[in-house]
Design a protein around this motif. Structure first.
Motif, PDB file in Angstrom:
ATOM      1  N   GLY A   1      -8.132 -32.604   7.056  1.00 14.60           N
ATOM      2  CA  GLY A   1      -8.888 -31.812   8.021  1.00 14.60           C
ATOM      3  C   GLY A   1     -10.056 -32.601   8.566  1.00 14.60           C
ATOM      4  N   TRP A   2      -9.876 -33.896   8.749  1.00 11.76           N
ATOM      5  CA  TRP A   2     -10.934 -34.804   9.178  1.00 11.76           C
ATOM      6  C   TRP A   2     -11.137 -34.654  10.682  1.00 11.76           C
ATOM      7  N   ASN A   3     -11.785 -33.571  11.083  1.00 11.00           N
ATOM      8  CA  ASN A   3     -11.910 -33.244  12.499  1.00 11.00           C
ATOM      9  C   ASN A   3     -12.924 -34.100  13.239  1.00 11.00           C
TER      10      ASN A   3
ATOM     11  N   ALA B   1      -4.642 -34.919   9.398  1.00 13.80           N
ATOM     12  CA  ALA B   1      -3.994 -33.636   9.110  1.00 13.80           C
ATOM     13  C   ALA B   1      -4.194 -33.217   7.663  1.00 13.80           C
TER      14      ALA B   1
END
Length: 194
Positions: free
Chosen positions: A186-188, A183
């Motif tokens: 932003g480690w998608n 979160a």
């Protein structure tokens, strides 16, 4: 004694052999194939299909061959009705098959992980491989433990622990810590192995 040799008539089946790029939770013997699935990215679907890979040792065939297995009740925590086994085959003209498992998304998966343990069995068509005849499929609604060494190393670089920052150990893994990291940064692509 005579030196043994490979008999081309002998066909057997096993799960993929664990490598440096797979994970093995503590408390389990080496040679167990582990797989994990999370409904976290698809929370509104009712079920998912997961194919546990099985490998043929021997010659391909132009007919489908059934893979025999049994569920290890001692190591399985998935209750009845939380999964269905849809098939277990090695398709024609290939050396890779599958045990196809339908897993269901349940509310309790927010707080727990289901685990299904399978043991390959000898059949009329296929003998057993000499190793890696056990597999464990787990599923939940959380971010799964990183399965690749590079991802575990990145996780350990980001947390404060007694581990060396380049360690690939899962000793200090926490799904809540990984959720916070994902979160915050932003480690998608946290599950991208490349």
């Amino acid at each position: 004694d005579d030196i043994g040799f490979y008999n081309e008539e002998y066909n057997s089946v096993r799960f993929p052999i664990s490598t440096l790029f797979s994970w093995e939770p503590s408390g389990y013997d080496a040679g167990v194939f582990f797989a994990a699935y999370s409904f976290i990215e698809t929370p509104f679907i009712d079920d998912a299909i997961y194919d546990l890979p099985v490998m043929l040792i021997g010659q391909q065939s132009n007919v489908e061959r059934k893979v025999s297995y049994r569920i290890d009740e001692e190591k399985s925590t998935a209750p009845a009705g939380s999964y269905n086994i849809l098939g277990a085959v090695i398709p024609p003209d290939t050396t890779v098959g599958y045990i196809r498992v339908q897993i269901f998304n349940r509310e309790e998966l927010n707080d727990t992980t289901y685990q299904l343990s399978l043991i390959l069995q000898e059949s009329d068509q296929l003998s057993l491989g000499l190793e890696c005849v056990n597999a464990i499929l787990s599923w939940n609604n959380s971010i799964p433990m990183p399965s690749h060494n590079n991802l575990r190393r990145t996780y350990n670089m980001l947390i404060k622990s007694s581990l060396n920052f380049i360690s690939t150990s899962t000793a200090n893994y926490s799904p809540n810590a990984l959720k916070a990291i994902v979160a915050a940064l932003g480690w998608n692509d946290w599950d991208d192995q490349e």
